[in-house]
Write a protein that holds these residues in place. Structure first.
Motif, PDB file in Angstrom:
ATOM      1  N   ARG A  18      -8.245  -4.646   2.888  1.00  0.00           N
ATOM      2  CA  ARG A  18      -7.534  -4.560   1.610  1.00  0.00           C
ATOM      3  C   ARG A  18      -7.238  -5.934   1.005  1.00  0.00           C
ATOM      4  N   THR A  75       0.856  -1.177   0.000  1.00  0.00           N
ATOM      5  CA  THR A  75       0.000   0.000   0.000  1.00  0.00           C
ATOM      6  C   THR A  75       0.895   1.232   0.000  1.00  0.00           C
ATOM      7  N   ASP A  95      -2.147   6.069   2.257  1.00  0.00           N
ATOM      8  CA  ASP A  95      -3.307   5.198   2.423  1.00  0.00           C
ATOM      9  C   ASP A  95      -3.361   4.659   3.849  1.00  0.00           C
TER      10      ASP A  95
END
Length: 352
Positions: free
Chosen positions: A277, A244, A248
């Motif tokens: 995620r 990521t 984020d």
């Protein structure tokens, strides 16, 4: 000089180290110290964590004994309570000593960690302990002797407040204590202002730069009982990784850091972030199975903490609570506050 007694918090796994803890308790009593720890709460859990922290706060010194078990793991943090206690004591500046078994591979299997994930976490925890004051032992008697000698030296070089009978304290000392508290509070405020003015180096990863978050997770498989009812059983433990960006990740954590948040809570937020995620990808990897117990590795948590501090986005308060800095608060607003919609070029038509 008053006759002080020191309170010592003893941290360890329990069932596999009963004999060793007994030797340590005896050594501390012979030094006129007051031992505390596992005996107060032999079955640590989330509800008792605040009490455990309070006992560590009130203790003068902290000892951890590590053999070949990682210990009971918190569902929220993915860390053992022993590691959580050690990290908390170190973070609040408590004088600590770690006593590590010098040859854990020689410990019998029934007193050793069984799962690969547990073995990995234990190895990481030992490395963490070795970054601070550490001693090695090979038997209960050897451990007791080394605790006695090491603690004597620690008290000599890092004298703590200790405990004195209330009727032995002169009344005029209370004013001195209050003055010193005010001075400490003032110095903390100055330190906070200085940290807010400092600027992060330009070469640090930030914003849209990538970060990999390693974690473990558990799968469960379905079975059918004799009565025809389906139920889930533990299947296996796995390693995972999420790629990521720093922005984020920070966007997920920042709202919870407007007010000081415990590291326990932060770990829970990150675990939920990982689950959100990676859920669909992991479900594709393990069809017909249930994904549970996602836990970030403690060394990765340390990396995140250091990076966010280095970027000036958070600061760590007493007790290891995370909280936004002024810069972090402003960056959160830039990332999350709702922007004005672009003005429309079409004329506004009256409604009928």
């Amino acid at each position: 000089m008053h006759d002080k007694r020191y309170q010592i918090f003893i941290s360890s796994t329990y069932d596999d180290l009963k004999v060793e803890r007994s030797e340590v308790m005896q050594a501390l009593l012979e030094l006129d110290c007051m031992p505390g720890g596992m005996e107060l709460f032999p079955s640590a859990n989330e509800e008792q964590w605040n009490w455990i922290r309070k006992v560590i706060d009130e203790s003068d010194y902290y000892l951890v004994i590590v053999a070949n078990r990682y210990g009971s793991v918190s569902d929220q943090t993915g860390m053992s309570y022993t590691e959580m206690e050690y990290r908390y004591a170190a973070d609040i500046g408590k004088p600590t000593i770690a006593f590590l078994h010098e040859d854990p591979t020689g410990i019998e299997a029934k007193r050793s960690e069984q799962s690969q994930t547990g073995k990995r976490k234990l190895a990481q925890f030992r490395k963490l302990c070795e970054t601070r004051l550490v001693k090695y032992w090979n038997s209960p008697v050897d451990l007791g002797a080394k605790v006695s000698r090491s603690l004597t030296q620690l008290i000599k070089h890092e004298p703590a407040i200790g405990w004195v009978r209330a009727d032995k304290i002169p009344e005029d000392q209370s004013a001195v204590i209050l003055r010193l508290r005010d001075e400490i509070s003032g110095l903390k405020s100055k330190l906070k202002e200085s940290s807010a003015r400092s600027r992060a180096p330009d070469n640090l990863a930030c914003g849209t730069d990538q970060v990999e978050i390693d974690f473990s997770y558990q799968t469960k498989k379905a079975k059918t009982g004799k009565n025809g009812q389906a139920y889930w059983v533990n299947d296996d433990e796995h390693d995972g990784s999420l790629r990521t960006t720093w922005d984020d990740l920070f966007s997920c954590l920042a709202p919870d850091l407007i007010n000081p948040a415990s590291e326990y809570r932060i770990v829970s937020c990150i675990n939920n972030f990982i689950e959100g995620r990676t859920h669909f990808k992991m479900q594709e990897m393990h069809p017909d199975k249930k994904i549970e117990t996602i836990r970030i590795y403690s060394n990765v948590l340390d990396q995140i903490k250091v990076q966010l501090r280095a970027l000036g986005l958070i600061e760590i308060e007493y007790g290891n609570d995370w909280v936004l800095t002024e810069h972090g608060d402003q960056h959160m607003i830039e990332l999350l506050a709702q922007k004005k919609a672009e003005p429309s070029c079409e004329p506004v038509r009256p409604t009928t």
